[in-house]
Design a protein around this motif. Sequence first.
Motif, short mmCIF file in Angstrom:
data_model
loop_
_atom_site.label_atom_id
_atom_site.label_comp_id
_atom_site.label_asym_id
_atom_site.label_seq_id
_atom_site.Cartn_x
_atom_site.Cartn_y
_atom_site.Cartn_z
N ILE A 171 -6.19 1.99 -7.65
CA ILE A 171 -7.05 1.62 -6.52
C ILE A 171 -6.19 0.91 -5.49
O ILE A 171 -5.26 0.17 -5.82
CB ILE A 171 -8.25 0.75 -6.95
CG1 ILE A 171 -7.80 -0.55 -7.62
CG2 ILE A 171 -9.17 1.52 -7.87
CD1 ILE A 171 -8.94 -1.51 -7.88
N ASP A 210 -6.36 -0.63 -1.15
CA ASP A 210 -7.11 -0.89 0.08
C ASP A 210 -6.38 -2.01 0.81
O ASP A 210 -5.80 -2.90 0.19
CB ASP A 210 -8.54 -1.31 -0.25
CG ASP A 210 -9.41 -1.42 0.99
OD1 ASP A 210 -9.37 -2.49 1.64
OD2 ASP A 210 -10.10 -0.45 1.33
N GLU A 225 -7.58 -4.50 2.26
CA GLU A 225 -8.22 -5.81 2.02
C GLU A 225 -8.47 -6.09 0.54
O GLU A 225 -9.22 -7.00 0.19
CB GLU A 225 -9.54 -5.88 2.78
CG GLU A 225 -9.36 -5.73 4.29
CD GLU A 225 -10.68 -5.75 5.03
OE1 GLU A 225 -11.75 -5.84 4.39
OE2 GLU A 225 -10.63 -5.68 6.26
N LEU A 226 -7.84 -5.32 -0.35
CA LEU A 226 -8.09 -5.44 -1.78
C LEU A 226 -7.52 -6.74 -2.34
O LEU A 226 -6.37 -7.09 -2.09
CB LEU A 226 -7.47 -4.25 -2.52
CG LEU A 226 -7.81 -4.11 -3.99
CD1 LEU A 226 -9.30 -3.87 -4.20
CD2 LEU A 226 -7.01 -2.96 -4.58
N THR A 285 -12.18 -7.07 -5.09
CA THR A 285 -13.02 -7.11 -3.90
C THR A 285 -12.26 -6.52 -2.72
O THR A 285 -11.03 -6.51 -2.69
CB THR A 285 -13.47 -8.54 -3.56
OG1 THR A 285 -12.33 -9.36 -3.39
CG2 THR A 285 -14.35 -9.13 -4.65
N ASP A 286 -13.02 -6.03 -1.76
CA ASP A 286 -12.45 -5.55 -0.50
C ASP A 286 -13.26 -6.15 0.63
O ASP A 286 -14.02 -7.10 0.41
CB ASP A 286 -12.40 -4.02 -0.45
CG ASP A 286 -13.77 -3.35 -0.51
OD1 ASP A 286 -14.81 -4.05 -0.37
OD2 ASP A 286 -13.82 -2.13 -0.69
N LYS A 333 -15.89 -5.28 1.99
CA LYS A 333 -17.33 -5.13 1.83
C LYS A 333 -17.88 -5.89 0.63
O LYS A 333 -19.07 -5.88 0.38
CB LYS A 333 -17.69 -3.65 1.70
CG LYS A 333 -17.35 -2.86 2.95
CD LYS A 333 -17.71 -1.41 2.78
CE LYS A 333 -17.33 -0.63 4.02
NZ LYS A 333 -17.59 0.80 3.87
N GLY A 334 -17.00 -6.50 -0.17
CA GLY A 334 -17.45 -7.25 -1.34
C GLY A 334 -16.84 -6.70 -2.62
O GLY A 334 -15.80 -6.06 -2.61
N VAL A 335 -17.52 -6.91 -3.74
CA VAL A 335 -17.02 -6.46 -5.05
C VAL A 335 -17.03 -4.93 -5.09
O VAL A 335 -18.02 -4.30 -4.76
CB VAL A 335 -17.90 -7.03 -6.19
CG1 VAL A 335 -17.46 -6.45 -7.53
CG2 VAL A 335 -17.82 -8.55 -6.22
N CYS A 336 -15.88 -4.36 -5.48
CA CYS A 336 -15.82 -2.90 -5.58
C CYS A 336 -15.56 -2.43 -7.02
O CYS A 336 -15.81 -1.27 -7.33
CB CYS A 336 -14.76 -2.34 -4.63
SG CYS A 336 -13.12 -3.01 -4.81
N LEU A 337 -15.07 -3.32 -7.89
CA LEU A 337 -14.84 -2.97 -9.28
C LEU A 337 -14.73 -4.25 -10.10
O LEU A 337 -14.10 -5.21 -9.66
CB LEU A 337 -13.54 -2.16 -9.42
CG LEU A 337 -13.13 -1.74 -10.83
CD1 LEU A 337 -14.13 -0.75 -11.42
CD2 LEU A 337 -11.74 -1.12 -10.81
#
Length: 69
Positions: free
Chosen positions: A19, A21, A23-24, A36-37, A39-43
């Motif tokens: 993964i 990004d 902003e990760l 998180t990115d 937009k918030g929690v992604c995993l």
Amino acid sequence: MPAYLIQHPAEQRREDMLIEDEELTLAFTSGWAVFTDGKGVCLAIPAGQGAHIQRMDSDMTEEPQAQAE
């Protein structure tokens, strides 16, 4: 760009995952690895799952430049 390789134990028969990004971010909290990115929690991965998480940024794989003395 921040990137992470997530590898699961072989007996779980899960695919490895990369993964990435701009902003990760990764935080370890309450027995979870939480990505998180913007937009918030992604995993979120529970610690008991035994996954191995390794940072794999593209700029981390470059050879260090020789310094002139």
